[in-house]
Design a protein around this motif. Structure first.
Motif, PDB file in Angstrom:
ATOM      1  N   ALA A 148      49.271  30.032  48.376  1.00 44.20           N
ATOM      2  CA  ALA A 148      49.570  31.413  47.996  1.00 44.20           C
ATOM      3  C   ALA A 148      49.157  31.660  46.560  1.00 44.20           C
ATOM      4  O   ALA A 148      49.361  30.811  45.691  1.00 44.20           O
ATOM      5  CB  ALA A 148      51.059  31.715  48.160  1.00 44.20           C
ATOM      6  N   THR A 149      48.574  32.827  46.300  1.00 42.46           N
ATOM      7  CA  THR A 149      48.370  33.291  44.934  1.00 42.46           C
ATOM      8  C   THR A 149      48.782  34.757  44.875  1.00 42.46           C
ATOM      9  O   THR A 149      48.288  35.583  45.652  1.00 42.46           O
ATOM     10  CB  THR A 149      46.923  33.103  44.427  1.00 42.46           C
ATOM     11  N   ALA A 150      49.720  35.059  43.997  1.00 43.86           N
ATOM     12  CA  ALA A 150      50.183  36.435  43.830  1.00 43.86           C
ATOM     13  C   ALA A 150      49.207  37.162  42.904  1.00 43.86           C
ATOM     14  O   ALA A 150      48.891  36.670  41.822  1.00 43.86           O
ATOM     15  CB  ALA A 150      51.586  36.447  43.234  1.00 43.86           C
ATOM     16  N   SER A 151      48.717  38.304  43.337  1.00 46.00           N
ATOM     17  CA  SER A 151      47.652  39.000  42.622  1.00 46.00           C
ATOM     18  C   SER A 151      48.196  40.031  41.645  1.00 46.00           C
ATOM     19  O   SER A 151      48.989  40.904  42.026  1.00 46.00           O
ATOM     20  CB  SER A 151      46.736  39.694  43.641  1.00 46.00           C
ATOM     21  N   ASN A 152      47.751  39.958  40.383  1.00 42.49           N
ATOM     22  CA  ASN A 152      48.167  40.983  39.413  1.00 42.49           C
ATOM     23  C   ASN A 152      47.092  42.030  39.151  1.00 42.49           C
ATOM     24  O   ASN A 152      47.293  42.938  38.358  1.00 42.49           O
ATOM     25  CB  ASN A 152      48.627  40.340  38.094  1.00 42.49           C
ATOM     26  N   GLN A 153      45.925  41.885  39.739  1.00 43.81           N
ATOM     27  CA  GLN A 153      44.916  42.924  39.893  1.00 43.81           C
ATOM     28  C   GLN A 153      44.516  43.664  38.607  1.00 43.81           C
ATOM     29  O   GLN A 153      44.817  44.832  38.412  1.00 43.81           O
ATOM     30  CB  GLN A 153      45.392  43.908  40.973  1.00 43.81           C
ATOM     31  N   PRO A 154      43.805  42.974  37.703  1.00 45.64           N
ATOM     32  CA  PRO A 154      43.398  43.603  36.448  1.00 45.64           C
ATOM     33  C   PRO A 154      42.509  44.832  36.625  1.00 45.64           C
ATOM     34  O   PRO A 154      42.613  45.785  35.842  1.00 45.64           O
ATOM     35  CB  PRO A 154      42.659  42.475  35.710  1.00 45.64           C
ATOM     36  N   TRP A 155      41.622  44.828  37.622  1.00 52.70           N
ATOM     37  CA  TRP A 155      40.771  46.004  37.856  1.00 52.70           C
ATOM     38  C   TRP A 155      41.640  47.231  38.108  1.00 52.70           C
ATOM     39  O   TRP A 155      41.412  48.303  37.538  1.00 52.70           O
ATOM     40  CB  TRP A 155      39.844  45.754  39.060  1.00 52.70           C
ATOM     41  N   ASP A 156      42.645  47.077  38.937  1.00 49.22           N
ATOM     42  CA  ASP A 156      43.518  48.199  39.275  1.00 49.22           C
ATOM     43  C   ASP A 156      44.358  48.638  38.083  1.00 49.22           C
ATOM     44  O   ASP A 156      44.650  49.821  37.918  1.00 49.22           O
ATOM     45  CB  ASP A 156      44.416  47.828  40.455  1.00 49.22           C
ATOM     46  N   GLN A 157      44.747  47.679  37.235  1.00 54.40           N
ATOM     47  CA  GLN A 157      45.490  48.044  36.030  1.00 54.40           C
ATOM     48  C   GLN A 157      44.627  48.895  35.098  1.00 54.40           C
ATOM     49  O   GLN A 157      45.091  49.886  34.521  1.00 54.40           O
ATOM     50  CB  GLN A 157      45.990  46.792  35.307  1.00 54.40           C
ATOM     51  N   GLY A 158      43.368  48.495  34.933  1.00 59.57           N
ATOM     52  CA  GLY A 158      42.472  49.265  34.074  1.00 59.57           C
ATOM     53  C   GLY A 158      42.235  50.664  34.609  1.00 59.57           C
ATOM     54  O   GLY A 158      42.251  51.650  33.852  1.00 59.57           O
ATOM     55  N   ALA A 159      42.006  50.760  35.920  1.00 59.00           N
ATOM     56  CA  ALA A 159      41.790  52.073  36.531  1.00 59.00           C
ATOM     57  C   ALA A 159      43.017  52.964  36.398  1.00 59.00           C
ATOM     58  O   ALA A 159      42.922  54.158  36.093  1.00 59.00           O
ATOM     59  CB  ALA A 159      41.402  51.901  38.002  1.00 59.00           C
ATOM     60  N   GLU A 160      44.198  52.371  36.610  1.00 61.38           N
ATOM     61  CA  GLU A 160      45.438  53.149  36.501  1.00 61.38           C
ATOM     62  C   GLU A 160      45.683  53.604  35.068  1.00 61.38           C
ATOM     63  O   GLU A 160      46.181  54.716  34.836  1.00 61.38           O
ATOM     64  CB  GLU A 160      46.618  52.327  37.006  1.00 61.38           C
ATOM     65  N   ALA A 161      45.329  52.772  34.097  1.00 61.90           N
ATOM     66  CA  ALA A 161      45.498  53.159  32.695  1.00 61.90           C
ATOM     67  C   ALA A 161      44.670  54.396  32.374  1.00 61.90           C
ATOM     68  O   ALA A 161      45.126  55.305  31.653  1.00 61.90           O
ATOM     69  CB  ALA A 161      45.107  52.006  31.778  1.00 61.90           C
ATOM     70  N   VAL A 162      43.462  54.471  32.902  1.00 59.35           N
ATOM     71  CA  VAL A 162      42.619  55.649  32.673  1.00 59.35           C
ATOM     72  C   VAL A 162      43.205  56.869  33.373  1.00 59.35           C
ATOM     73  O   VAL A 162      43.201  57.983  32.822  1.00 59.35           O
ATOM     74  CB  VAL A 162      41.170  55.367  33.126  1.00 59.35           C
ATOM     75  N   ARG A 163      43.713  56.678  34.583  1.00 61.77           N
ATOM     76  CA  ARG A 163      44.358  57.816  35.268  1.00 61.77           C
ATOM     77  C   ARG A 163      45.568  58.308  34.469  1.00 61.77           C
ATOM     78  O   ARG A 163      45.811  59.518  34.370  1.00 61.77           O
ATOM     79  CB  ARG A 163      44.764  57.406  36.685  1.00 61.77           C
ATOM     80  N   MET A 164      46.325  57.388  33.907  1.00 65.12           N
ATOM     81  CA  MET A 164      47.478  57.787  33.095  1.00 65.12           C
ATOM     82  C   MET A 164      47.038  58.439  31.786  1.00 65.12           C
ATOM     83  O   MET A 164      47.733  59.309  31.249  1.00 65.12           O
ATOM     84  CB  MET A 164      48.366  56.578  32.804  1.00 65.12           C
ATOM     85  N   ALA A 165      45.882  58.028  31.263  1.00 62.70           N
ATOM     86  CA  ALA A 165      45.355  58.683  30.061  1.00 62.70           C
ATOM     87  C   ALA A 165      45.082  60.158  30.334  1.00 62.70           C
ATOM     88  O   ALA A 165      45.368  61.023  29.491  1.00 62.70           O
ATOM     89  CB  ALA A 165      44.082  57.978  29.601  1.00 62.70           C
ATOM     90  N   LYS A 202      37.912  41.146  30.880  1.00 62.98           N
ATOM     91  CA  LYS A 202      36.659  41.828  31.234  1.00 62.98           C
ATOM     92  C   LYS A 202      36.858  42.686  32.475  1.00 62.98           C
ATOM     93  O   LYS A 202      36.368  43.821  32.560  1.00 62.98           O
ATOM     94  CB  LYS A 202      35.554  40.806  31.478  1.00 62.98           C
ATOM     95  N   THR A 203      37.583  42.149  33.459  1.00 69.49           N
ATOM     96  CA  THR A 203      37.834  42.884  34.689  1.00 69.49           C
ATOM     97  C   THR A 203      38.748  44.077  34.431  1.00 69.49           C
ATOM     98  O   THR A 203      38.553  45.165  35.000  1.00 69.49           O
ATOM     99  CB  THR A 203      38.456  41.953  35.749  1.00 69.49           C
ATOM    100  N   LEU A 204      39.742  43.904  33.574  1.00 70.88           N
ATOM    101  CA  LEU A 204      40.632  45.008  33.199  1.00 70.88           C
ATOM    102  C   LEU A 204      39.839  46.177  32.640  1.00 70.88           C
ATOM    103  O   LEU A 204      39.996  47.328  33.081  1.00 70.88           O
ATOM    104  CB  LEU A 204      41.642  44.507  32.158  1.00 70.88           C
ATOM    105  N   VAL A 205      38.974  45.897  31.674  1.00 70.01           N
ATOM    106  CA  VAL A 205      38.187  46.954  31.036  1.00 70.01           C
ATOM    107  C   VAL A 205      37.177  47.544  32.012  1.00 70.01           C
ATOM    108  O   VAL A 205      36.966  48.758  32.054  1.00 70.01           O
ATOM    109  CB  VAL A 205      37.495  46.410  29.769  1.00 70.01           C
ATOM    110  N   ALA A 206      36.566  46.685  32.831  1.00 65.75           N
ATOM    111  CA  ALA A 206      35.587  47.179  33.804  1.00 65.75           C
ATOM    112  C   ALA A 206      36.228  48.152  34.786  1.00 65.75           C
ATOM    113  O   ALA A 206      35.621  49.162  35.172  1.00 65.75           O
ATOM    114  CB  ALA A 206      34.957  46.005  34.558  1.00 65.75           C
ATOM    115  N   GLY A 207      37.467  47.881  35.199  1.00 59.46           N
ATOM    116  CA  GLY A 207      38.163  48.809  36.090  1.00 59.46           C
ATOM    117  C   GLY A 207      38.401  50.149  35.431  1.00 59.46           C
ATOM    118  O   GLY A 207      38.263  51.209  36.059  1.00 59.46           O
ATOM    119  N   GLY A 208      38.750  50.127  34.138  1.00 52.09           N
ATOM    120  CA  GLY A 208      38.932  51.372  33.404  1.00 52.09           C
ATOM    121  C   GLY A 208      37.635  52.129  33.236  1.00 52.09           C
ATOM    122  O   GLY A 208      37.591  53.364  33.385  1.00 52.09           O
ATOM    123  N   GLN A 209      36.571  51.428  32.936  1.00 50.67           N
ATOM    124  CA  GLN A 209      35.270  52.075  32.772  1.00 50.67           C
ATOM    125  C   GLN A 209      34.815  52.735  34.070  1.00 50.67           C
ATOM    126  O   GLN A 209      34.268  53.845  34.068  1.00 50.67           O
ATOM    127  CB  GLN A 209      34.234  51.046  32.317  1.00 50.67           C
TER     128      GLN A 209
END
Length: 364
Positions: free
Chosen positions: A302-319, A67-74
């Motif tokens: 420690a928790t290493a962050s993979n940042q789904p919001w940022d992945q979604g946003a970057e996917a749209v920029r790459m689109a 949900k966060t991945l898609v929300a970042g892209g939107q």
């Protein structure tokens, strides 16, 4: 917790609205151009204004991460003036192939795919190529036999991200137990043969050994890797078994924050949850960040962050870059988002209760 400001309030409203939108099964429309997207000029679309992006998502319901991945892209699409059409395959490869065909028939300009099956979309990828529609993949890539047909693959570098957690935990171990002695360590991930589990553990040990290499007096014993199916209830039994059999266990690496409740319960039942354990995790889930804010001296360090919001946003920029045929935007065909590691020392900085996962600091 940081004080609420008008900017933070707007961010929270924006995320909640986006998350509500992606919860709807089927087609989701987000963003708008200066009018009818069908009549947007190529010149406008080159800037993102009026660009129509199709998004074939392997699943949404039941996963806050997706949900966060898609929300970042939107959100990114809305900011650039693009229209994004999301179809949820609900973890069904046959449905995802049908969804891609639907997007082709709608005449979208670019397609983003989060593949449910890396090889199972071969026919759809070929159909997109025949239609002249560029493809960006996000979170999961296509099979190596198909990657030459995608413009860009957007994800986190799992090895590098895991190494952030491994390095942080090794430093904590030296500070806690000194530069000599024995440390028993165990990792728990998804499924046997799961590439994600292998990469995340490889990264963790890479970061861990980088620190321990300078401390030869420390001997580390790696116990057999455990599998928890990425779920807390499935992680409980194997983690409890290893903890019970190894009362001198000192380090646990959980490869997903989703398993945290099961890992913690298992260690508690074995009598190990407390000052004698260090735990590192992966995902950057906000619940884990909050746990470190509330209990900075607790086992989770420690928790290493993979940042789904940022992945979604970057996917749209790459689109957008794919539409413009700008191959320099994704050298080598892969675009890794910048990830981070959250520890008790910086947890308050990253803790945002309105978010589900850590995001890049400049997007707060």
């Amino acid at each position: 917790m940081a004080p609420t400001t008008p900017l933070r309030a707007r961010k929270r409203s924006r995320l909640l609205a986006a998350a509500a939108a992606v919860a709807v099964t089927g087609l989701v429309l987000t963003g708008c151009g200066r009018g009818d997207t069908a009549t947007a000029s190529a010149e406008d679309k080159a800037t993102g204004e009026g660009l129509v992006i199709g998004w074939s998502q392997r699943g949404i319901s039941g996963s806050d991460w997706w949900k966060t991945l898609v929300a970042g892209g939107q959100d990114e699409a809305k900011q650039m003036g693009a229209t994004i059409e999301v179809l949820d395959a609900n973890r069904d490869t046959t449905q995802q192939n049908q969804d891609v065909q639907t997007l082709i028939s709608k005449g979208v300009d670019v397609v983003i795919i989060n593949p449910n099956d890396p090889l199972g979309l071969a026919g759809s990828v070929k159909a997109l190529a025949n239609a002249g529609i560029p493809v960006v993949t996000v979170n999961s890539s296509l099979d190596p036999s198909l990657v030459d047909q995608q413009f860009c693959y957007v994800a986190e570098d799992q090895v590098a991200t895991g190494a952030l957690a491994g390095k942080a935990i090794a430093q904590k171990a030296i500070a806690k137990w000194g530069t000599s002695g024995e440390i028993k360590l165990v990792g728990i991930g998804g499924y046997p043969g799961d590439v994600l589990s292998e990469l995340r553990y490889q990264g963790f040990m890479q970061g861990y050994n980088e620190v321990m290499g300078a401390n030869p007096g420390v001997t580390t014993t790696e116990l057999d890797f455990k599998y928890g199916n990425w779920l807390p209830d499935k992680a409980l039994a194997p983690m409890r078994d290893v903890a019970t059999a190894n009362p001198d266990l000192k380090i646990v690496y959980s490869e997903s924050d989703v398993m945290q409740a099961g890992v913690q319960q298992a260690l508690t039942q074995a009598g190990l949850w407390g000052d004698g354990i260090l735990e590192g995790s992966y995902d950057g889930g906000m619940e884990s960040v909050k746990q470190m804010v509330d209990d900075p001296t607790g086992p989770l360090q420690a928790t290493a962050s993979n940042q789904p919001w940022d992945q979604g946003a970057e996917a749209v920029r790459m689109a957008l870059q794919a539409y413009n045929k700008n191959t320099e935007a994704c050298p080598g065909g892969t675009k890794y988002v910048q990830t981070t590691v959250v520890t008790p020392e910086n947890a308050a900085q990253y803790y945002k209760p309105e978010d589900t996962y850590v995001r890049a600091q400049d997007d707060k």
